[in-house]
Every structure is written in C-alpha cells, then in structure tokens.
Design a protein around this motif. Structure first.
Motif, PDB file in Angstrom:
ATOM      1  N   LEU A   1       0.823  -1.209   0.000  1.00 24.40           N
ATOM      2  CA  LEU A   1       0.000   0.000   0.000  1.00 24.40           C
ATOM      3  C   LEU A   1       0.858   1.261   0.000  1.00 24.40           C
ATOM      4  CD1 LEU A   1      -2.867  -1.041   2.439  1.00 24.40           C
ATOM      5  CD2 LEU A   1      -2.989  -0.811  -0.044  1.00 24.40           C
ATOM      6  N   GLN A   2       1.986   1.225   0.710  1.00 23.61           N
ATOM      7  CA  GLN A   2       2.877   2.383   0.702  1.00 23.61           C
ATOM      8  C   GLN A   2       3.481   2.589  -0.684  1.00 23.61           C
ATOM      9  OE1 GLN A   2       5.629   1.630   3.901  1.00 23.61           O
ATOM     10  NE2 GLN A   2       4.352   2.687   5.421  1.00 23.61           N
ATOM     11  N   GLY A   3       3.818   1.493  -1.358  1.00 26.61           N
ATOM     12  CA  GLY A   3       4.333   1.602  -2.729  1.00 26.61           C
ATOM     13  C   GLY A   3       3.293   2.193  -3.661  1.00 26.61           C
ATOM     14  N   GLN A   4       2.050   1.731  -3.541  1.00 27.73           N
ATOM     15  CA  GLN A   4       0.976   2.283  -4.372  1.00 27.73           C
ATOM     16  C   GLN A   4       0.760   3.757  -4.060  1.00 27.73           C
ATOM     17  OE1 GLN A   4      -2.509  -0.084  -3.712  1.00 27.73           O
ATOM     18  NE2 GLN A   4      -1.698  -1.883  -4.788  1.00 27.73           N
ATOM     19  N   LEU A   5       0.843   4.097  -2.785  1.00 27.08           N
ATOM     20  CA  LEU A   5       0.669   5.491  -2.373  1.00 27.08           C
ATOM     21  C   LEU A   5       1.765   6.372  -2.965  1.00 27.08           C
ATOM     22  CD1 LEU A   5      -0.946   7.485  -0.641  1.00 27.08           C
ATOM     23  CD2 LEU A   5       0.585   6.937   1.246  1.00 27.08           C
TER      24      LEU A   5
ATOM     25  N   ALA B   1       2.418  10.500  -9.437  1.00 24.39           N
ATOM     26  CA  ALA B   1       1.538  10.811 -10.570  1.00 24.39           C
ATOM     27  C   ALA B   1       0.778  12.112 -10.311  1.00 24.39           C
ATOM     28  CB  ALA B   1       0.562   9.666 -10.812  1.00 24.39           C
ATOM     29  N   HIS B   2       0.317  12.297  -9.082  1.00 24.16           N
ATOM     30  CA  HIS B   2      -0.410  13.526  -8.747  1.00 24.16           C
ATOM     31  C   HIS B   2       0.506  14.741  -8.818  1.00 24.16           C
ATOM     32  CE1 HIS B   2      -4.310  11.909  -7.742  1.00 24.16           C
ATOM     33  NE2 HIS B   2      -3.758  10.974  -6.986  1.00 24.16           N
ATOM     34  N   ARG B   3       1.733  14.588  -8.366  1.00 28.58           N
ATOM     35  CA  ARG B   3       2.674  15.715  -8.441  1.00 28.58           C
ATOM     36  C   ARG B   3       2.949  16.097  -9.894  1.00 28.58           C
ATOM     37  NH1 ARG B   3       6.499  16.190  -3.478  1.00 28.58           N
ATOM     38  NH2 ARG B   3       5.315  15.016  -1.942  1.00 28.58           N
TER      39      ARG B   3
END
Length: 150
Positions: free
Chosen positions: A55-59, A65-67
C-alpha cells in the motif's frame, strides 16, 4: 448453556442460527490449524506488514503521478494567464483606437473634385422582325402537310 426451543427464540426476537452459534463453544484456534497461537500471530503480522509495504508503494506511485499532474496543470495555468494578459492588452489598444476614431471626424480632402460618372457606351439595339401571320388550319408550305393524309 441449555438449548432453547425455537419458539422461545422467536418470542425473544433472536435469530435461531445466532442462538446455536452462541450455545456451542468454539474450539481453540491452535487445535484448528495445528499451529501455536504465537506462530499464527507472527504469520498474520508478516502478512499485514507485506500489505502495508504494498500500500505504501501504491501510495508513492499515486503521489508521484499527482505531483506530475499538478506540475502540468500549473504550467498550463501560467500559459493561459499570459495569453489572457496579452488579449487584455490588445483589447485595450483596440478600444482606445475606436474611441479616438469616434472623437475625430473623418478628414475630407480639399483637392478632391466631384467627377460625374462617365457614360458607358450604349449597347446596340436590335430591331424586332415581325413574324409572318399564319392562319389556323392553313399549312405554310407543301412540306408541312402530313404524308398520312395523302
């Protein structure tokens, strides 16, 4: 705990399946799996840590991507703001030009003389030639008589 009858359970408003589950004692977790509770807890802890890492990797991927998306939108915003400023300046210049033209009357040239339009040559006229009058039922010449009448 003694088993209750279905009618007693219905009177109390309890589901019969829930009552049976409460009445029967559950076996110990160690006897079901064949492992000790400590080993089972360690395995579930390792599984939970693996999930947390995933989950941390996905985050982190989503954050990157958001940045990138925020950076793209920021540059696009700056570009649009510059274009809007240029359009506003051009609009202001055009408004000033229109106001200047409205305030000053158009200048007439004093040397301009009125010249009447030149006559164009007339087209040749044609005389209408009258047609010969033909009376009804009378053929014009012998060739006009249909051959089937002969």
């Amino acid at each position: 705990m003694a088993r209750k009858r279905l009618t007693d359970l219905l009177r109390e408003g309890q589901d019969p399946a829930e009552a049976e589950a409460e009445a029967e004692p559950s076996p110990a977790p160690a006897s079901r799996t064949g492992r000790s509770p400590l080993t089972a807890l360690k395995a579930s802890l390792a599984e939970a840590e693996r999930r947390v890492a995933d989950l941390q990797g996905q985050l982190q991927e989503r954050d990157a991507a958001h940045r990138a998306e925020v950076e793209r939108l920021h540059t696009e915003l700056e570009k649009v703001q510059k274009e809007a400023l240029q359009l506003a300046l051009a609009n202001t210049a055009l408004i000033e030009e229109v106001n200047g033209l409205r305030q000053s009357p158009p200048a007439k040239e004093p040397n301009a003389k009125f010249q009447p339009p030149q006559k164009q040559p007339l087209l040749p006229t044609y005389k209408v030639v009258p047609r010969p009058i033909q009376r009804a039922g009378e053929p014009r010449n012998n060739n006009d008589i249909p051959s089937w009448l002969l």
